[in-house]
Design an enzyme around this catalytic site. Structure first.
Site, PDB file in Angstrom:
ATOM      1  N   CYS A 175       0.748  -1.057  -0.035  1.00 17.26           N
ATOM      2  CA  CYS A 175       0.096   0.027   0.108  1.00 17.26           C
ATOM      3  C   CYS A 175       0.964   1.102  -0.028  1.00 17.26           C
ATOM      4  O   CYS A 175       0.730   2.228  -0.609  1.00 17.26           O
ATOM      5  CB  CYS A 175      -0.900   0.075   1.201  1.00 17.26           C
ATOM      6  SG  CYS A 175       0.029  -0.171   2.790  1.00 17.26           S
ATOM      7  N   HIS A 204       1.596   4.792   9.750  1.00 11.66           N
ATOM      8  CA  HIS A 204       0.711   3.657   9.394  1.00 11.66           C
ATOM      9  C   HIS A 204      -0.231   3.530  10.321  1.00 11.66           C
ATOM     10  O   HIS A 204       0.128   3.242  11.622  1.00 11.66           O
ATOM     11  CB  HIS A 204       1.380   2.682   8.778  1.00 11.66           C
ATOM     12  CG  HIS A 204       0.733   1.671   8.107  1.00 11.66           C
ATOM     13  ND1 HIS A 204      -0.531   0.816   8.376  1.00 11.66           N
ATOM     14  CD2 HIS A 204       0.698   1.305   6.608  1.00 11.66           C
ATOM     15  CE1 HIS A 204      -1.100   0.073   7.502  1.00 11.66           C
ATOM     16  NE2 HIS A 204      -0.444   0.408   6.527  1.00 11.66           N
ATOM     17  N   THR A 247      10.279  -1.976   7.584  1.00 10.84           N
ATOM     18  CA  THR A 247       9.711  -1.652   6.406  1.00 10.84           C
ATOM     19  C   THR A 247      10.655  -1.988   5.307  1.00 10.84           C
ATOM     20  O   THR A 247      11.839  -1.805   5.305  1.00 10.84           O
ATOM     21  CB  THR A 247       9.127  -0.245   6.244  1.00 10.84           C
ATOM     22  OG1 THR A 247       8.582  -0.184   4.983  1.00 10.84           O
ATOM     23  CG2 THR A 247      10.337   0.887   6.566  1.00 10.84           C
ATOM     24  N   ARG A 304       3.808   2.784  13.386  1.00  5.39           N
ATOM     25  CA  ARG A 304       2.591   2.462  13.437  1.00  5.39           C
ATOM     26  C   ARG A 304       1.709   3.333  14.504  1.00  5.39           C
ATOM     27  O   ARG A 304       2.438   3.522  15.687  1.00  5.39           O
ATOM     28  CB  ARG A 304       2.403   0.881  13.902  1.00  5.39           C
ATOM     29  CG  ARG A 304       2.554   0.254  12.970  1.00  5.39           C
ATOM     30  CD  ARG A 304       1.827  -0.485  11.825  1.00  5.39           C
ATOM     31  NE  ARG A 304       2.475  -1.364  10.737  1.00  5.39           N
ATOM     32  CZ  ARG A 304       2.453  -2.636  11.129  1.00  5.39           C
ATOM     33  NH1 ARG A 304       1.554  -3.152  12.152  1.00  5.39           N
ATOM     34  NH2 ARG A 304       2.727  -3.357  10.052  1.00  5.39           N
ATOM     35  N   ASN A 314      -4.756   2.970   3.450  1.00  6.04           N
ATOM     36  CA  ASN A 314      -4.237   1.840   3.357  1.00  6.04           C
ATOM     37  C   ASN A 314      -4.916   0.491   3.104  1.00  6.04           C
ATOM     38  O   ASN A 314      -4.442  -0.283   2.370  1.00  6.04           O
ATOM     39  CB  ASN A 314      -3.205   1.491   4.485  1.00  6.04           C
ATOM     40  CG  ASN A 314      -3.941   1.731   5.892  1.00  6.04           C
ATOM     41  OD1 ASN A 314      -4.136   2.620   6.134  1.00  6.04           O
ATOM     42  ND2 ASN A 314      -4.260   0.583   6.435  1.00  6.04           N
TER      43      ASN A 314
HETATM   44  N1  LIG Z   1      -4.170  -3.918   6.348  1.00  8.05           N
HETATM   45  C1  LIG Z   1      -3.594  -3.324   5.243  1.00  8.05           C
HETATM   46  O1  LIG Z   1      -3.739  -1.872   5.254  1.00  8.05           O
HETATM   47  C2  LIG Z   1      -2.721  -3.845   4.044  1.00  8.05           C
HETATM   48  C3  LIG Z   1      -2.507  -3.118   2.958  1.00  8.05           C
HETATM   49  C4  LIG Z   1      -1.905  -3.557   1.740  1.00  8.05           C
HETATM   50  C5  LIG Z   1      -1.450  -4.879   1.969  1.00  8.05           C
HETATM   51  N2  LIG Z   1      -1.525  -5.487   3.134  1.00  8.05           N
HETATM   52  C6  LIG Z   1      -0.976  -6.885   3.403  1.00  8.05           C
HETATM   53  O2  LIG Z   1      -2.124  -7.811   2.851  1.00  8.05           O
HETATM   54  C7  LIG Z   1      -1.739  -9.071   3.709  1.00  8.05           C
HETATM   55  C8  LIG Z   1      -2.925  -9.163   4.618  1.00  8.05           C
HETATM   56  O3  LIG Z   1      -3.015  -8.060   5.474  1.00  8.05           O
HETATM   57  P1  LIG Z   1      -4.351  -7.812   6.259  1.00  8.05           P
HETATM   58  O4  LIG Z   1      -4.210  -6.633   6.769  1.00  8.05           O
HETATM   59  O5  LIG Z   1      -5.621  -8.245   5.538  1.00  8.05           O
HETATM   60  O6  LIG Z   1      -4.357  -9.176   7.553  1.00  8.05           O
HETATM   61  P2  LIG Z   1      -5.312  -9.808   8.041  1.00  8.05           P
HETATM   62  O7  LIG Z   1      -6.640  -8.907   8.661  1.00  8.05           O
HETATM   63  O8  LIG Z   1      -4.577 -10.599   9.289  1.00  8.05           O
HETATM   64  O9  LIG Z   1      -5.968 -10.790   7.215  1.00  8.05           O
HETATM   65  C9  LIG Z   1      -5.417 -12.196   6.880  1.00  8.05           C
HETATM   66  C10 LIG Z   1      -6.273 -13.316   6.832  1.00  8.05           C
HETATM   67  O10 LIG Z   1      -5.806 -14.467   6.267  1.00  8.05           O
HETATM   68  C11 LIG Z   1      -6.171 -15.515   7.211  1.00  8.05           C
HETATM   69  N3  LIG Z   1      -5.278 -16.313   7.261  1.00  8.05           N
HETATM   70  C12 LIG Z   1      -4.197 -16.985   7.912  1.00  8.05           C
HETATM   71  N4  LIG Z   1      -3.541 -18.050   7.541  1.00  8.05           N
HETATM   72  C13 LIG Z   1      -4.026 -18.417   6.464  1.00  8.05           C
HETATM   73  C14 LIG Z   1      -3.853 -19.465   5.539  1.00  8.05           C
HETATM   74  N5  LIG Z   1      -2.891 -20.432   5.844  1.00  8.05           N
HETATM   75  N6  LIG Z   1      -4.559 -19.509   4.537  1.00  8.05           N
HETATM   76  C15 LIG Z   1      -5.593 -18.659   4.019  1.00  8.05           C
HETATM   77  N7  LIG Z   1      -5.907 -17.700   4.972  1.00  8.05           N
HETATM   78  C16 LIG Z   1      -4.958 -17.678   6.014  1.00  8.05           C
HETATM   79  C17 LIG Z   1      -6.103 -14.849   8.748  1.00  8.05           C
HETATM   80  O11 LIG Z   1      -6.837 -15.829   9.537  1.00  8.05           O
HETATM   81  P3  LIG Z   1      -6.223 -15.745  11.261  1.00  8.05           P
HETATM   82  O12 LIG Z   1      -6.503 -14.139  11.291  1.00  8.05           O
HETATM   83  O13 LIG Z   1      -7.076 -16.837  11.609  1.00  8.05           O
HETATM   84  O14 LIG Z   1      -4.798 -15.950  11.071  1.00  8.05           O
HETATM   85  C18 LIG Z   1      -6.935 -13.378   8.145  1.00  8.05           C
HETATM   86  O15 LIG Z   1      -8.192 -13.688   8.240  1.00  8.05           O
HETATM   87  C19 LIG Z   1      -0.435  -8.689   4.546  1.00  8.05           C
HETATM   88  O16 LIG Z   1       0.448  -9.274   3.479  1.00  8.05           O
HETATM   89  C20 LIG Z   1      -0.185  -7.236   4.516  1.00  8.05           C
HETATM   90  O17 LIG Z   1       0.900  -6.855   4.716  1.00  8.05           O
HETATM   91  C21 LIG Z   1      -2.294  -5.046   4.103  1.00  8.05           C
END
Ligand SMILES: NC(=O)c1ccc[n+]([C@@H]2O[C@H](COP(=O)([O-])OP(=O)(O)OC[C@H]3O[C@@H](n4cnc5c(N)ncnc54)[C@H](OP(=O)(O)O)[C@@H]3O)[C@@H](O)[C@H]2O)c1
Length: 348
Positions: free
Chosen positions: A165, A192, A224, A247, A328
């Site tokens: 992001c 962030h 980062t 953060r 983000n």
């Molecule tokens: N949030 C942001 O602002 C943002 C922006 C851009 C990119 N990203 C990137 O996107 C990715 C996800 O971020 P997020 O913020 O969405 O995280 P998140 O809210 O923790 O979402 C990740 C999801 O994947 C699930 N998961 C865990 N292990 C898994 C598996 N083996 N197979 C399938 N699903 C599984 C998690 O479940 P559990 O909770 O049960 O583990 C959770 O529901 C990261 O790489 C992050 O760096 C995030």
């Protein structure tokens, strides 16, 4: 806020799956329903470890983006959105997925667990046509930032990344400044919002000691890869940037403070003019430009990758300092849809 419907004569062409239905996965699904892409793409499968009742609940209700404006219900082994059926599975290993039964054109890999091309290849082996990763991947995986380098994506590639992001937010600003003023070097500080990899109260974290601290209580410096990311997206500037990330205890919307040295002295006015012109021209809908006195909450649910806060631009000789806001979650989810749509529609 409205959601788009699919008309009878324009059935969705491409079939998507989401692996990891957390913040980004859910935003991607919802962004699809709030966009014109719903006419050409449909999410037909979600894989997420959580149980179906929780998946339905978190699809309906969202503390950050409000209620999903659609009719959402649990159906047998899946989720229904305005009558559209989405199969839900709960695998935690890629090897257990079965994308072939759903005829998946592309998986949006949003679990945050995988960044390695050999591991991600398993999605292809399980029947998916392509994989778009929601984070930067290891070196062979191309990071795609809309408005900057989407031309490097070819139809025959199967695994790519929508970068980060922060890369999406800052690369367009750097590219404009470089094109107009010739950037020599730079430092970026990301401020962030908290994420789900931080604890509510102090807890163990296995790779970053600072992430052991309560998300709501502190400003927390975290690791980062943004400096290297800028070099991968704008190779000409590789090695010329440094970055740090903090953060902060907000739920969503982040900011980046970019400081660059440019070839010759400039003024606030010339810098802002260059960024405004780009935001109205080639980078429209990607780069925003605001002269209003706004705060982070005003950019919640903003789909643009980054918005320059013109009133915060500072200049000292050939040193330029710019503040860029970005949602983000929402902006990034929209960019994932932009990239996957472009990719699936690309013919070699
Ligand atoms: N949030 C942001 O602002 C943002 C922006 C851009 C990119 N990203 C990137 O996107 C990715 C996800 O971020 P997020 O913020 O969405 O995280 P998140 O809210 O923790 O979402 C990740 C999801 O994947 C699930 N998961 C865990 N292990 C898994 C598996 N083996 N197979 C399938 N699903 C599984 C998690 O479940 P559990 O909770 O049960 O583990 C959770 O529901 C990261 O790489 C992050 O760096 C995030």
């Amino acid at each position: 806020m409205t959601v788009s419907a699919v008309s009878d004569d324009s059935a969705p062409v491409f079939r998507l799956a989401i692996n990891g239905y957390g913040r980004i996965g859910r935003c991607v699904l919802r962004a699809l329903y709030e966009s014109e892409y719903r006419q050409q793409m449909q999410v037909v499968a979600i894989n997420e470890p959580a149980d179906l009742a929780t998946i339905v609940h978190l699809t309906k209700y969202d503390s950050t983006h409000g209620r999903f404006p659609a009719t959402i219900a649990a159906v047998e082994q899946g989720l229904s959105i305005n009558g559209d059926r989405i199969a839900v599975s709960h695998c935690t290993k890629l090897a257990d997925l079965d994308w072939s039964q759903h005829r998946i054109d592309a998986v949006l890999e949003c679990s945050g667990h995988y960044d390695d091309i050999d591991t991600l290849q398993q999605h292809i082996q399980r029947g998916a046509g392509k994989v778009l990763l929601s984070q930067p991947g290891n070196t062979p995986i191309k990071p795609i930032v809309c408005g900057i380098n989407e031309h490097i994506l070819s139809a025959d590639e199967t695994i790519a990344s929508a970068a980060s992001c922060t890369s999406n937010g800052i690369a367009p600003v750097i590219a404009v400044l470089h094109q107009v003023f010739s950037v020599q070097s730079g430092v970026i500080t990301t401020i962030h919002s908290a994420m789900n990899d931080q604890p509510v109260i102090d807890a163990y974290h296995h790779t970053d000691l600072r992430k052991t601290r309560a998300a709501g209580q502190s400003i927390i410096p975290v690791e980062t890869g943004l400096a290297a990311g800028v070099g991968r997206i704008i190779p000409e500037l590789d090695g010329r940037f440094q970055a740090r990330a903090l953060r902060v205890p907000t739920l969503n919307v982040s900011a980046m403070e970019l400081t660059v040295t440019v070839a010759s002295p400039v003024s606030v006015e010339t810098v802002n003019n260059a960024l405004r012109e780009a935001s109205e021209g080639d980078l429209i809908d990607i780069l925003g430009y605001s002269e209003e006195p706004l705060a982070s909450c005003d950019f919640n649910h903003d789909p643009r990758s980054g918005i320059v806060d013109a009133g915060q631009t500072r200049v000292s000789g050939n040193i330029v300092n710019v503040l860029v806001w970005f949602d983000n979650e929402w902006a990034y989810a929209n960019r994932m849809l932009d990239v996957v749509s472009l990719w699936l529609n690309t013919k070699n």
